[in-house]
Design a protein around this motif. Structure first.
Motif, PDB file in Angstrom:
ATOM      1  N   VAL A 139      43.914 -13.564  69.218  1.00 48.87           N
ATOM      2  CA  VAL A 139      43.903 -14.113  70.582  1.00 48.87           C
ATOM      3  C   VAL A 139      43.608 -15.610  70.535  1.00 48.87           C
ATOM      4  O   VAL A 139      44.258 -16.419  71.217  1.00 48.87           O
ATOM      5  N   ALA A 140      42.629 -15.979  69.688  1.00 43.71           N
ATOM      6  CA  ALA A 140      42.264 -17.391  69.557  1.00 43.71           C
ATOM      7  C   ALA A 140      43.439 -18.233  69.074  1.00 43.71           C
ATOM      8  O   ALA A 140      43.697 -19.327  69.594  1.00 43.71           O
ATOM      9  N   LEU A 141      44.168 -17.727  68.086  1.00 44.65           N
ATOM     10  CA  LEU A 141      45.305 -18.483  67.554  1.00 44.65           C
ATOM     11  C   LEU A 141      46.408 -18.621  68.587  1.00 44.65           C
ATOM     12  O   LEU A 141      47.051 -19.675  68.699  1.00 44.65           O
ATOM     13  N   SER A 142      46.629 -17.587  69.380  1.00 49.26           N
ATOM     14  CA  SER A 142      47.636 -17.656  70.439  1.00 49.26           C
ATOM     15  C   SER A 142      47.287 -18.748  71.443  1.00 49.26           C
ATOM     16  O   SER A 142      48.157 -19.530  71.874  1.00 49.26           O
ATOM     17  N   ILE A 143      46.018 -18.847  71.792  1.00 51.70           N
ATOM     18  CA  ILE A 143      45.557 -19.883  72.715  1.00 51.70           C
ATOM     19  C   ILE A 143      45.749 -21.268  72.109  1.00 51.70           C
ATOM     20  O   ILE A 143      46.216 -22.202  72.770  1.00 51.70           O
ATOM     21  N   VAL A 144      45.381 -21.402  70.847  1.00 52.03           N
ATOM     22  CA  VAL A 144      45.490 -22.686  70.154  1.00 52.03           C
ATOM     23  C   VAL A 144      46.945 -23.155  70.097  1.00 52.03           C
ATOM     24  O   VAL A 144      47.241 -24.336  70.319  1.00 52.03           O
ATOM     25  N   LYS A 145      47.852 -22.250  69.806  1.00 54.04           N
ATOM     26  CA  LYS A 145      49.270 -22.615  69.739  1.00 54.04           C
ATOM     27  C   LYS A 145      49.750 -23.181  71.069  1.00 54.04           C
ATOM     28  O   LYS A 145      50.486 -24.171  71.114  1.00 54.04           O
ATOM     29  N   GLU A 146      49.338 -22.558  72.159  1.00 53.90           N
ATOM     30  CA  GLU A 146      49.765 -23.004  73.491  1.00 53.90           C
ATOM     31  C   GLU A 146      49.157 -24.363  73.835  1.00 53.90           C
ATOM     32  O   GLU A 146      49.856 -25.271  74.306  1.00 53.90           O
ATOM     33  N   ILE A 147      47.861 -24.526  73.568  1.00 49.69           N
ATOM     34  CA  ILE A 147      47.175 -25.770  73.909  1.00 49.69           C
ATOM     35  C   ILE A 147      47.690 -26.934  73.064  1.00 49.69           C
ATOM     36  O   ILE A 147      47.826 -28.060  73.545  1.00 49.69           O
ATOM     37  N   ALA A 148      47.999 -26.658  71.798  1.00 52.01           N
ATOM     38  CA  ALA A 148      48.486 -27.713  70.913  1.00 52.01           C
ATOM     39  C   ALA A 148      49.764 -28.342  71.467  1.00 52.01           C
ATOM     40  O   ALA A 148      49.973 -29.553  71.357  1.00 52.01           O
ATOM     41  N   VAL A 149      50.600 -27.517  72.065  1.00 50.10           N
ATOM     42  CA  VAL A 149      51.856 -28.014  72.634  1.00 50.10           C
ATOM     43  C   VAL A 149      51.601 -28.775  73.928  1.00 50.10           C
ATOM     44  O   VAL A 149      52.073 -29.905  74.112  1.00 50.10           O
ATOM     45  N   THR A 150      50.824 -28.186  74.820  1.00 52.80           N
ATOM     46  CA  THR A 150      50.630 -28.788  76.143  1.00 52.80           C
ATOM     47  C   THR A 150      49.790 -30.057  76.097  1.00 52.80           C
ATOM     48  O   THR A 150      49.961 -30.949  76.932  1.00 52.80           O
ATOM     49  N   GLN A 151      48.879 -30.158  75.097  1.00 49.20           N
ATOM     50  CA  GLN A 151      48.008 -31.327  75.036  1.00 49.20           C
ATOM     51  C   GLN A 151      48.248 -32.199  73.800  1.00 49.20           C
ATOM     52  O   GLN A 151      47.461 -33.089  73.494  1.00 49.20           O
ATOM     53  N   SER A 152      49.335 -31.938  73.115  1.00 44.84           N
ATOM     54  CA  SER A 152      49.748 -32.752  71.952  1.00 44.84           C
ATOM     55  C   SER A 152      48.644 -32.884  70.902  1.00 44.84           C
ATOM     56  O   SER A 152      48.282 -33.986  70.477  1.00 44.84           O
ATOM     57  N   LEU A 153      48.128 -31.740  70.487  1.00 47.27           N
ATOM     58  CA  LEU A 153      47.126 -31.706  69.425  1.00 47.27           C
ATOM     59  C   LEU A 153      47.753 -31.152  68.149  1.00 47.27           C
ATOM     60  O   LEU A 153      48.708 -30.370  68.207  1.00 47.27           O
ATOM     61  N   GLU A 154      47.209 -31.547  67.014  1.00 44.45           N
ATOM     62  CA  GLU A 154      47.733 -31.093  65.730  1.00 44.45           C
ATOM     63  C   GLU A 154      46.992 -29.830  65.289  1.00 44.45           C
ATOM     64  O   GLU A 154      45.764 -29.826  65.151  1.00 44.45           O
ATOM     65  N   ILE A 155      47.739 -28.742  65.075  1.00 44.53           N
ATOM     66  CA  ILE A 155      47.123 -27.497  64.606  1.00 44.53           C
ATOM     67  C   ILE A 155      46.883 -27.596  63.104  1.00 44.53           C
ATOM     68  O   ILE A 155      47.785 -27.986  62.345  1.00 44.53           O
TER      69      ILE A 155
END
Length: 354
Positions: A139-155
């Motif tokens: 669940v955490a990784l799914s959230i991170v993937k979405e936020i990385a795109v919307t807020q331009s963060l590097e996973i």
């Protein structure tokens, strides 16, 4: 002072995707010891050689540092404003340390109440933004993937290809120390990035003619978190080995390709088998690893009892993290509790003990 290069990027630069424009970040990771077993192999066959690749000797106490140094280096090259990861603990510890090293903001998303305190403490002390969620790692990784795109963060999870590139250097070190390749290489499997990385390293070393053969790759999941073995996603993974408590590995398919190409296997071991190997390593070999690390040795024992090995086989077991990551588990499983005595009774207590 040694003239040898420090850190895996400097040591193995020719095998890594770095250029003159890549700012190299290092905490002198790598060069972890490959320790020959003193007792373990003798329990089932004195004619094979067993070694432990002790990745807990990396700067933050786990193998994650090998890939993180490269992931953070490339994030800086890309001029990322911050990095983010989901974690069962070790990734968050590593990302936080390497981010702190260069002043790069780090956000970690972790499952609430499912992270060993030693790992959580590392993320906190290094200044990361720590967000605990209701839900597991997947669940955490799914959230991170979405936020990385919307807020331009590097996973900087192992879905970042630079993580795998850095982690493959452990295979180089095994070959450099042994002077050859092991017959078998045993690893814990959680998100499956490490078994993928080791195989990549072995193959690249063979292509470079540094070695002439390849090992069989043997991956072991915890029975309560064994999606690859079961062939289905495990929605609620459960195991004492928190570092591999993952129900839908990111590198699932590549791990399956690894075992197919290497004529190896991915199997599972129970929590009892993991904890048995965990205590055996500490008591018989003097090596304190975290429970998930011991899945590789539990797998070795399982295969040994099944009669897998032949005379003169060489086996390497990767121990992915240091035992100090999860001291609560160590105290919970020990069969030798401390004893309180008066100062005057110490000598007598030792006499009775001996």
């Amino acid at each position: 002072m040694s003239n040898l290069p420090h850190g895996v990027i400097a040591t193995y630069r020719e095998f890594l995707p770095v250029t003159a424009d890549t700012p190299i970040v290092s905490l002198h990771e790598g060069r972890t010891p490959l320790i020959a077993a003193r007792q373990l192999g003798k329990t089932f066959s004195p004619s094979i050689s067993v070694y432990f690749k002790c990745e807990g000797f990396n700067p933050t106490g786990s193998f994650k540092d090998r890939g993180m140094c490269l992931a953070i280096s490339k994030a800086l090259e890309k001029k990322a404003r911050a990095v983010i990861c989901a974690s069962t603990g070790n990734t968050s510890a590593s990302a936080s340390a390497y981010g702190a090293r260069v002043g790069l903001p780090v956000c970690v998303v972790i499952p609430e109440g499912q992270i060993a305190m030693g790992k959580l403490a590392q993320a906190v002390i290094h200044g990361a933004k720590v967000l605990q969620i209701k839900g597991n790692f997947d669940v955490a990784l799914s959230i991170v993937k979405e936020i990385a795109v919307t807020q331009s963060l590097e996973i900087v999870n192992s879905i970042n290809p630079f993580r795998i590139e850095g982690q493959k250097t452990a295979a180089f070190e095994v070959c450099d120390v042994l002077g050859t390749v092991p017959t078998y290489h045993f690893l814990p499997v959680g998100n499956a990035g490490n078994i993928t990385a080791y195989w990549k390293g072995y193959r690249e070393y063979k292509e470079a003619k540094r070695i002439s053969a390849l090992p069989k790759m043997m991956g072991f999941q915890a029975a309560g978190a064994a999606p690859i073995v079961l062939g289905r996603v495990v929605n609620n993974p459960e195991t004492v080995a928190s570092a591999i408590r993952i129900g839908n590995p990111s590198s699932w398919k590549t791990a399956e390709n690894v075992v197919a190409e290497s004529a190896g296997t991915i199997d599972m071991v129970t929590d009892d088998e993991i904890l048995g190997a965990y205590t055996m390593l500490a008591e018989q070999e003097g090596i304190f690893c975290e429970p998930a690390s011991a899945a590789s040795v539990a797998g070795l024992l399982k295969m040994a009892h099944a009669g897998m090995f032949q005379a003169n086989d060489t086996v390497v077991c990767t121990l992915t993290g240091h035992g100090l990551k999860d001291v609560d588990r160590a105290m919970a499983v020990t069969s030798r509790p401390t004893t309180c005595v008066s100062a005057e009774d110490v000598a007598e207590a030792i006499k009775r003990w001996l």
